[in-house]
Motif scaffolding. Structure first.
Motif, PDB file in Angstrom:
ATOM      1  N   LEU A 125       0.832  -1.197   0.000  1.00 18.46           N
ATOM      2  CA  LEU A 125       0.000   0.000   0.000  1.00 18.46           C
ATOM      3  C   LEU A 125       0.871   1.253   0.000  1.00 18.46           C
ATOM      4  CD1 LEU A 125      -2.675  -1.019   2.656  1.00 18.46           C
ATOM      5  CD2 LEU A 125      -2.767  -1.322   0.180  1.00 18.46           C
ATOM      6  N   ARG A 126       0.257   2.367  -0.338  1.00 16.81           N
ATOM      7  CA  ARG A 126       0.978   3.643  -0.336  1.00 16.81           C
ATOM      8  C   ARG A 126       1.465   3.976   1.074  1.00 16.81           C
ATOM      9  NH1 ARG A 126      -2.258   8.098  -3.547  1.00 16.81           N
ATOM     10  NH2 ARG A 126      -3.592   8.053  -1.681  1.00 16.81           N
ATOM     11  N   GLU A 127       0.643   3.681   2.065  1.00 13.82           N
ATOM     12  CA  GLU A 127       1.030   3.815   3.480  1.00 13.82           C
ATOM     13  C   GLU A 127       0.825   2.455   4.131  1.00 13.82           C
ATOM     14  OE1 GLU A 127       2.340   3.998   6.669  1.00 13.82           O
ATOM     15  OE2 GLU A 127       2.521   6.000   5.791  1.00 13.82           O
ATOM     16  N   PRO A 128       1.888   1.671   4.307  1.00 12.61           N
ATOM     17  CA  PRO A 128       1.741   0.277   4.727  1.00 12.61           C
ATOM     18  C   PRO A 128       1.470   0.059   6.215  1.00 12.61           C
ATOM     19  CG  PRO A 128       4.057   0.790   4.431  1.00 12.61           C
ATOM     20  CD  PRO A 128       3.299   2.010   3.996  1.00 12.61           C
ATOM     21  N   VAL A 129       1.704   1.064   7.055  1.00 12.40           N
ATOM     22  CA  VAL A 129       1.540   0.881   8.497  1.00 12.40           C
ATOM     23  C   VAL A 129       0.061   0.977   8.864  1.00 12.40           C
ATOM     24  CG1 VAL A 129       2.083   1.769  10.786  1.00 12.40           C
ATOM     25  CG2 VAL A 129       3.835   1.770   8.994  1.00 12.40           C
ATOM     26  N   ARG A 130      -0.472  -0.101   9.448  1.00 10.84           N
ATOM     27  CA  ARG A 130      -1.873  -0.100   9.882  1.00 10.84           C
ATOM     28  C   ARG A 130      -2.017   0.424  11.305  1.00 10.84           C
ATOM     29  NH1 ARG A 130      -4.204  -5.946   8.102  1.00 10.84           N
ATOM     30  NH2 ARG A 130      -2.590  -6.650   9.554  1.00 10.84           N
ATOM     31  N   SER A 131      -1.070   0.086  12.160  1.00  8.85           N
ATOM     32  CA  SER A 131      -1.129   0.569  13.536  1.00  8.85           C
ATOM     33  C   SER A 131       0.247   0.461  14.177  1.00  8.85           C
ATOM     34  CB  SER A 131      -2.152  -0.226  14.360  1.00  8.85           C
ATOM     35  OG  SER A 131      -1.745  -1.569  14.510  1.00  8.85           O
TER      36      SER A 131
END
Length: 269
Positions: A88-94
Protein backbone atom coordinates in the motif's frame (compact mmCIF):
# COMPACT_ATOMS: atom_id res chain seq x y z
CA UNK A 1 -11.84 5.46 9.90
CA UNK A 2 -15.42 5.36 8.73
CA UNK A 3 -17.76 2.63 9.99
CA UNK A 4 -21.06 1.67 8.39
CA UNK A 5 -22.59 -0.85 10.81
CA UNK A 6 -25.62 -3.03 10.22
CA UNK A 7 -27.57 -4.20 13.25
CA UNK A 8 -24.71 -5.54 15.34
CA UNK A 9 -23.62 -5.35 18.94
CA UNK A 10 -19.89 -5.32 18.00
CA UNK A 11 -18.73 -3.58 14.82
CA UNK A 12 -15.01 -4.07 15.45
CA UNK A 13 -12.38 -5.56 17.76
CA UNK A 14 -11.66 -3.95 21.10
CA UNK A 15 -8.43 -2.05 21.61
CA UNK A 16 -7.04 -4.96 23.60
CA UNK A 17 -7.96 -7.45 20.86
CA UNK A 18 -6.27 -5.27 18.24
CA UNK A 19 -3.09 -5.18 20.32
CA UNK A 20 -3.11 -8.95 20.93
CA UNK A 21 -3.59 -9.56 17.20
CA UNK A 22 -0.73 -7.20 16.34
CA UNK A 23 1.49 -9.08 18.80
CA UNK A 24 0.47 -12.46 17.37
CA UNK A 25 1.20 -11.38 13.79
CA UNK A 26 4.78 -10.76 14.83
CA UNK A 27 5.51 -7.64 12.80
CA UNK A 28 8.53 -5.42 13.20
CA UNK A 29 9.46 -4.45 16.75
CA UNK A 30 12.07 -2.04 18.08
CA UNK A 31 13.22 -1.37 21.64
CA UNK A 32 14.10 2.24 22.44
CA UNK A 33 16.16 3.37 25.43
CA UNK A 34 17.13 7.00 26.05
CA UNK A 35 20.69 7.71 24.90
CA UNK A 36 20.95 4.65 22.62
CA UNK A 37 19.93 3.85 19.08
CA UNK A 38 16.79 1.69 18.92
CA UNK A 39 17.48 -2.03 18.45
CA UNK A 40 15.38 -4.68 16.71
CA UNK A 41 13.75 -7.29 18.94
CA UNK A 42 12.93 -10.32 16.76
CA UNK A 43 11.32 -12.04 19.76
CA UNK A 44 8.58 -10.09 21.56
CA UNK A 45 6.14 -12.43 23.28
CA UNK A 46 3.50 -11.35 25.79
CA UNK A 47 3.62 -13.73 28.75
CA UNK A 48 0.78 -14.74 31.03
CA UNK A 49 2.33 -12.86 33.95
CA UNK A 50 1.88 -9.55 32.11
CA UNK A 51 5.44 -9.01 30.92
CA UNK A 52 7.03 -9.20 27.48
CA UNK A 53 9.84 -11.63 26.73
CA UNK A 54 12.18 -9.91 24.29
CA UNK A 55 15.60 -10.51 22.77
CA UNK A 56 18.37 -7.98 22.11
CA UNK A 57 21.89 -8.38 20.66
CA UNK A 58 24.23 -9.81 23.27
CA UNK A 59 27.19 -7.69 22.25
CA UNK A 60 25.28 -4.40 21.99
CA UNK A 61 25.34 -1.50 24.47
CA UNK A 62 21.73 -2.09 25.51
CA UNK A 63 22.44 -5.57 26.87
CA UNK A 64 25.38 -4.21 28.85
CA UNK A 65 23.29 -1.36 30.24
CA UNK A 66 20.58 -3.75 31.44
CA UNK A 67 23.14 -6.04 33.07
CA UNK A 68 24.76 -3.09 34.86
CA UNK A 69 21.38 -1.82 36.09
CA UNK A 70 20.86 -4.87 38.28
CA UNK A 71 17.44 -5.21 39.93
CA UNK A 72 16.45 -1.64 38.99
CA UNK A 73 16.25 -2.45 35.29
CA UNK A 74 16.26 0.10 32.45
CA UNK A 75 13.36 2.30 31.35
CA UNK A 76 12.43 1.46 27.75
CA UNK A 77 9.69 1.56 25.12
CA UNK A 78 8.89 -1.41 22.89
CA UNK A 79 7.36 -0.27 19.59
CA UNK A 80 5.54 -2.84 17.46
CA UNK A 81 4.48 -2.01 13.92
CA UNK A 82 1.54 -3.75 12.28
CA UNK A 83 2.17 -3.67 8.53
CA UNK A 84 -0.46 -4.32 5.88
CA UNK A 85 0.31 -7.50 3.90
CA UNK A 86 -0.08 -5.60 0.60
CA UNK A 87 2.18 -2.94 -0.97
CA UNK A 88 0.00 0.00 0.00
CA UNK A 89 0.98 3.64 -0.34
CA UNK A 90 1.03 3.81 3.48
CA UNK A 91 1.74 0.28 4.73
CA UNK A 92 1.54 0.88 8.50
CA UNK A 93 -1.87 -0.10 9.88
CA UNK A 94 -1.13 0.57 13.54
CA UNK A 95 1.62 1.17 16.07
CA UNK A 96 1.73 -0.28 19.59
CA UNK A 97 3.91 1.26 22.29
CA UNK A 98 4.68 -0.72 25.46
CA UNK A 99 6.46 1.28 28.12
CA UNK A 100 8.20 -0.39 31.05
CA UNK A 101 11.48 -1.53 32.56
CA UNK A 102 13.79 -4.10 31.03
CA UNK A 103 15.40 -6.74 33.25
CA UNK A 104 17.76 -9.61 32.55
CA UNK A 105 16.38 -13.14 32.66
CA UNK A 106 18.59 -15.19 35.03
CA UNK A 107 20.59 -17.89 33.25
CA UNK A 108 18.83 -20.60 35.25
CA UNK A 109 15.43 -19.47 33.86
CA UNK A 110 16.40 -18.97 30.22
CA UNK A 111 15.79 -22.53 28.99
CA UNK A 112 12.36 -22.78 30.62
CA UNK A 113 11.26 -19.41 29.24
CA UNK A 114 12.47 -20.31 25.74
CA UNK A 115 10.39 -23.49 25.87
CA UNK A 116 7.39 -21.48 27.05
CA UNK A 117 7.73 -19.00 24.19
CA UNK A 118 8.28 -21.74 21.61
CA UNK A 119 5.01 -23.47 22.49
CA UNK A 120 3.15 -20.31 21.41
CA UNK A 121 5.49 -19.03 18.67
CA UNK A 122 8.32 -21.30 17.42
CA UNK A 123 10.30 -18.28 16.22
CA UNK A 124 13.65 -19.30 14.62
CA UNK A 125 15.22 -16.32 16.43
CA UNK A 126 14.90 -18.30 19.66
CA UNK A 127 17.77 -20.49 18.44
CA UNK A 128 20.13 -17.52 18.77
CA UNK A 129 19.56 -17.42 22.53
CA UNK A 130 21.37 -19.51 25.10
CA UNK A 131 22.90 -18.99 28.50
CA UNK A 132 26.47 -19.79 27.53
CA UNK A 133 29.27 -18.08 25.62
CA UNK A 134 28.70 -17.40 21.95
CA UNK A 135 25.02 -16.43 22.28
CA UNK A 136 24.02 -13.90 19.63
CA UNK A 137 20.90 -12.71 21.47
CA UNK A 138 20.14 -12.11 25.12
CA UNK A 139 16.71 -12.98 26.52
CA UNK A 140 15.20 -10.23 28.65
CA UNK A 141 11.90 -9.33 30.24
CA UNK A 142 10.01 -6.04 29.84
CA UNK A 143 7.85 -5.33 32.90
CA UNK A 144 4.89 -3.40 31.49
CA UNK A 145 3.87 0.00 32.85
CA UNK A 146 1.60 1.22 30.04
CA UNK A 147 0.31 0.16 26.62
CA UNK A 148 -0.92 2.48 23.86
CA UNK A 149 -2.07 1.73 20.31
CA UNK A 150 -2.38 4.27 17.50
CA UNK A 151 -3.96 3.96 14.06
CA UNK A 152 -5.99 6.08 11.64
CA UNK A 153 -8.69 6.56 14.30
CA UNK A 154 -6.30 8.05 16.88
CA UNK A 155 -4.48 6.76 19.96
CA UNK A 156 -5.87 4.83 22.91
CA UNK A 157 -4.40 3.21 26.01
CA UNK A 158 -5.43 -0.12 27.50
CA UNK A 159 -4.98 -1.57 30.97
CA UNK A 160 -2.75 -4.58 31.48
CA UNK A 161 -5.53 -6.68 33.01
CA UNK A 162 -7.81 -6.05 30.03
CA UNK A 163 -4.96 -6.85 27.65
CA UNK A 164 -4.29 -10.20 29.32
CA UNK A 165 -7.96 -11.17 29.18
CA UNK A 166 -8.20 -10.40 25.45
CA UNK A 167 -7.26 -12.93 22.76
CA UNK A 168 -5.88 -12.45 19.25
CA UNK A 169 -8.34 -12.56 16.39
CA UNK A 170 -8.88 -16.21 15.33
CA UNK A 171 -7.99 -15.34 11.72
CA UNK A 172 -4.91 -13.15 12.30
CA UNK A 173 -2.44 -15.88 11.32
CA UNK A 174 -4.24 -16.41 7.97
CA UNK A 175 -5.15 -12.80 7.27
CA UNK A 176 -2.08 -11.96 5.17
CA UNK A 177 -2.57 -14.94 2.83
CA UNK A 178 -6.28 -14.21 2.39
CA UNK A 179 -5.82 -10.50 1.67
CA UNK A 180 -3.01 -11.16 -0.81
CA UNK A 181 -5.14 -13.76 -2.58
CA UNK A 182 -8.15 -11.44 -2.61
CA UNK A 183 -6.06 -8.69 -4.21
CA UNK A 184 -4.36 -10.90 -6.81
CA UNK A 185 -7.11 -13.36 -7.77
CA UNK A 186 -10.45 -11.96 -6.59
CA UNK A 187 -10.67 -8.33 -7.65
CA UNK A 188 -14.36 -9.03 -8.26
CA UNK A 189 -14.77 -9.51 -4.51
CA UNK A 190 -13.04 -6.20 -3.79
CA UNK A 191 -15.21 -4.45 -6.39
CA UNK A 192 -18.40 -5.90 -4.90
CA UNK A 193 -17.35 -4.82 -1.41
CA UNK A 194 -16.52 -1.35 -2.75
CA UNK A 195 -20.15 -0.89 -3.74
CA UNK A 196 -20.90 -0.63 -0.02
CA UNK A 197 -18.86 2.60 0.15
CA UNK A 198 -20.37 6.07 -0.25
CA UNK A 199 -20.24 7.20 -3.88
CA UNK A 200 -17.77 9.95 -3.01
CA UNK A 201 -15.25 7.33 -1.77
CA UNK A 202 -15.28 5.19 -4.92
CA UNK A 203 -13.13 7.58 -6.95
CA UNK A 204 -9.81 6.20 -5.78
CA UNK A 205 -8.22 2.77 -5.80
CA UNK A 206 -9.89 0.42 -3.31
CA UNK A 207 -7.58 -2.11 -1.65
CA UNK A 208 -8.22 -4.82 0.99
CA UNK A 209 -6.64 -3.62 4.23
CA UNK A 210 -7.77 -5.95 7.00
CA UNK A 211 -9.91 -8.95 7.82
CA UNK A 212 -11.07 -10.13 11.24
CA UNK A 213 -14.00 -11.83 12.92
CA UNK A 214 -15.89 -8.55 13.02
CA UNK A 215 -15.62 -7.44 9.41
CA UNK A 216 -13.51 -6.30 6.47
CA UNK A 217 -11.39 -3.18 6.23
CA UNK A 218 -10.79 -1.39 2.93
CA UNK A 219 -8.22 1.27 2.09
CA UNK A 220 -9.22 3.90 -0.47
CA UNK A 221 -6.18 5.56 -2.07
CA UNK A 222 -7.04 8.73 -4.01
CA UNK A 223 -5.64 12.16 -4.76
CA UNK A 224 -6.93 13.53 -1.46
CA UNK A 225 -5.06 10.94 0.61
CA UNK A 226 -5.84 7.56 2.13
CA UNK A 227 -9.14 6.67 3.79
CA UNK A 228 -9.75 3.50 5.83
CA UNK A 229 -13.25 2.07 5.97
CA UNK A 230 -14.60 -0.81 8.05
CA UNK A 231 -17.50 -2.89 6.72
CA UNK A 232 -18.83 -4.80 9.73
CA UNK A 233 -20.42 -8.23 9.56
CA UNK A 234 -23.96 -8.62 10.91
CA UNK A 235 -22.40 -10.51 13.83
CA UNK A 236 -18.88 -11.71 14.76
CA UNK A 237 -17.81 -15.03 13.23
CA UNK A 238 -15.65 -17.76 14.73
CA UNK A 239 -14.67 -20.13 11.91
CA UNK A 240 -13.77 -20.18 8.22
CA UNK A 241 -17.26 -21.21 7.12
CA UNK A 242 -18.86 -18.34 9.02
CA UNK A 243 -16.24 -15.92 7.68
CA UNK A 244 -16.84 -16.94 4.08
CA UNK A 245 -20.60 -16.61 4.46
CA UNK A 246 -20.28 -13.20 6.15
CA UNK A 247 -18.10 -11.90 3.30
CA UNK A 248 -20.62 -13.09 0.72
CA UNK A 249 -23.42 -11.34 2.60
CA UNK A 250 -21.40 -8.10 2.48
CA UNK A 251 -20.94 -8.68 -1.25
CA UNK A 252 -24.68 -9.15 -1.68
CA UNK A 253 -24.05 -12.64 -3.08
CA UNK A 254 -27.15 -14.90 -2.91
CA UNK A 255 -25.18 -18.11 -3.53
CA UNK A 256 -24.25 -18.91 0.05
CA UNK A 257 -22.81 -22.35 -0.73
CA UNK A 258 -21.60 -21.75 -4.30
CA UNK A 259 -18.26 -22.41 -5.98
CA UNK A 260 -16.94 -18.96 -5.15
CA UNK A 261 -17.41 -19.73 -1.45
CA UNK A 262 -15.14 -22.75 -1.68
CA UNK A 263 -12.51 -20.73 -3.53
CA UNK A 264 -12.56 -18.02 -0.86
CA UNK A 265 -12.15 -20.60 1.86
CA UNK A 266 -9.18 -22.17 0.00
CA UNK A 267 -7.07 -19.31 -1.35
CA UNK A 268 -4.95 -21.67 -3.43
CA UNK A 269 -7.95 -22.47 -5.67
Amino acid sequence: MAVFPPTSTASGPTTAERIRSACARGGGAMLAVEGLDPVATPVHQLLDDGSFAITVPTNGPLAGMVVDSGAAGVQAVLEMTDYAPLPLREPVRSLVWIRGRVHCVPDAEVAEMLDLIATVDPNPALLQVNSGEGARSALMRLEIESVVVADSTGAESVGLGVLLQARPDPFCAMESCWLQHMESAHQDVVERLATRLPVTMRRGRVRPLGLDRYGVQLRVEDEDGDHDVRLPFAKPVDDVTGLSQAIRVLMGCPFINGLRARRLEHPGG
